[in-house]
Enzyme design. Structure first.
Site, mmCIF file in Angstrom:
data_model
loop_
_atom_site.group_PDB
_atom_site.id
_atom_site.type_symbol
_atom_site.label_atom_id
_atom_site.label_comp_id
_atom_site.label_asym_id
_atom_site.label_seq_id
_atom_site.Cartn_x
_atom_site.Cartn_y
_atom_site.Cartn_z
ATOM 1 N N ASN A 59 43.007 40.307 45.718
ATOM 2 C CA ASN A 59 44.329 39.810 45.338
ATOM 3 C C ASN A 59 44.837 38.730 46.289
ATOM 4 O O ASN A 59 46.015 38.616 46.556
ATOM 5 C CB ASN A 59 45.325 40.968 45.230
ATOM 6 C CG ASN A 59 46.641 40.613 44.553
ATOM 7 O OD1 ASN A 59 47.689 41.117 44.953
ATOM 8 N ND2 ASN A 59 46.627 39.794 43.541
ATOM 9 N N CYS A 95 41.598 40.953 40.754
ATOM 10 C CA CYS A 95 40.362 40.564 41.425
ATOM 11 C C CYS A 95 40.161 41.520 42.603
ATOM 12 O O CYS A 95 40.928 42.464 42.772
ATOM 13 C CB CYS A 95 40.370 39.104 41.859
ATOM 14 S SG CYS A 95 41.473 38.687 43.230
ATOM 15 N N CYS A 97 42.867 35.464 46.127
ATOM 16 C CA CYS A 97 42.291 34.214 45.603
ATOM 17 C C CYS A 97 42.483 34.106 44.093
ATOM 18 O O CYS A 97 43.414 33.472 43.624
ATOM 19 C CB CYS A 97 40.798 34.105 45.931
ATOM 20 S SG CYS A 97 40.422 33.793 47.665
ATOM 21 N N ARG A 98 41.585 34.716 43.343
ATOM 22 C CA ARG A 98 41.547 34.492 41.898
ATOM 23 C C ARG A 98 42.728 35.091 41.148
ATOM 24 O O ARG A 98 43.325 34.424 40.297
ATOM 25 C CB ARG A 98 40.238 35.033 41.321
ATOM 26 C CG ARG A 98 39.023 34.285 41.839
ATOM 27 C CD ARG A 98 37.739 34.979 41.469
ATOM 28 N NE ARG A 98 37.640 36.252 42.192
ATOM 29 C CZ ARG A 98 36.739 37.188 41.949
ATOM 30 N NH1 ARG A 98 35.845 37.006 40.994
ATOM 31 N NH2 ARG A 98 36.698 38.306 42.660
ATOM 32 N N SER A 99 43.060 36.349 41.419
ATOM 33 C CA SER A 99 44.135 36.951 40.626
ATOM 34 C C SER A 99 45.502 36.320 40.901
ATOM 35 O O SER A 99 46.249 36.068 39.950
ATOM 36 C CB SER A 99 44.166 38.475 40.766
ATOM 37 O OG SER A 99 44.357 38.883 42.091
ATOM 38 N N ASP A 105 33.789 34.501 42.605
ATOM 39 C CA ASP A 105 34.671 34.557 43.769
ATOM 40 C C ASP A 105 34.469 33.337 44.665
ATOM 41 O O ASP A 105 33.391 33.154 45.240
ATOM 42 C CB ASP A 105 34.395 35.844 44.557
ATOM 43 C CG ASP A 105 35.491 36.175 45.540
ATOM 44 O OD1 ASP A 105 36.256 35.271 45.927
ATOM 45 O OD2 ASP A 105 35.580 37.355 45.922
#
Length: 148
Positions: free
Chosen positions: A11, A8, A13-15, A122
């Site tokens: 690096n 993401c 939050c999402r990933s 996001d």
């Protein structure tokens, strides 16, 4: 063993959420020997930072164990090691293509096996961390089913 990298923007939050969700699921299904999993950023903005606190709360709320991490930008060495690089949204793909050539066709949307989700937006902007966790969970379960 397949090497999976989730990517993401920062690096934080999402990933990392996808990384820890997949690690949780492969442990639950007792298939840790099938996958090597980690996450990376496309930008330099958050390098060295831990998972963003609201994402930590969302992971905890969903009983997903995680550890301290440090945001790291994806490298060409990561590309060479990976079997699959799953990105969260179309902007991530644009940055990945800017950073490196995908000559081996390793870049894929995290939702490549999931019919109901196009991309993972996001939560930094939306604040919808629990929704993002649920979407990532669905995508990761589909990844595991399709890559075994």
């Amino acid at each position: 063993m397949k090497t999976i990298i989730f990517v993401c923007h920062g690096n934080i939050c999402r990933s990392p959420a996808a990384e820890w969700i997949m690690k949780y699921l492969v442990s639950k299904y007792n298939i840790e020997d099938k996958f090597f999993i980690y996450s990376r950023a496309t930008s330099l903005e958050e390098i060295g930072n831990d998972i963003y606190p609201p994402m930590k709360r969302a992971l905890s709320h969903h009983d997903i164990p995680f550890e301290h991490s440090k945001a790291t930008r994806i490298t060409k060495e990561d590309y060479e090691k990976a079997d699959y690089i799953f990105y969260m949204d179309h902007n991530n793909l644009s940055y990945l293509k800017y950073l490196m050539n995908d000559s081996k066709k390793k870049f894929h949307p995290i939702s490549m096996f999931t019919k109901t989700i196009d991309q993972i937006d996001d939560p930094w902007y939306s604040g919808e961390y629990d929704i993002v966790i649920n979407e990532i969970f669905e995508c990761v379960e589909d990844i595991i089913k399709n890559l075994l």
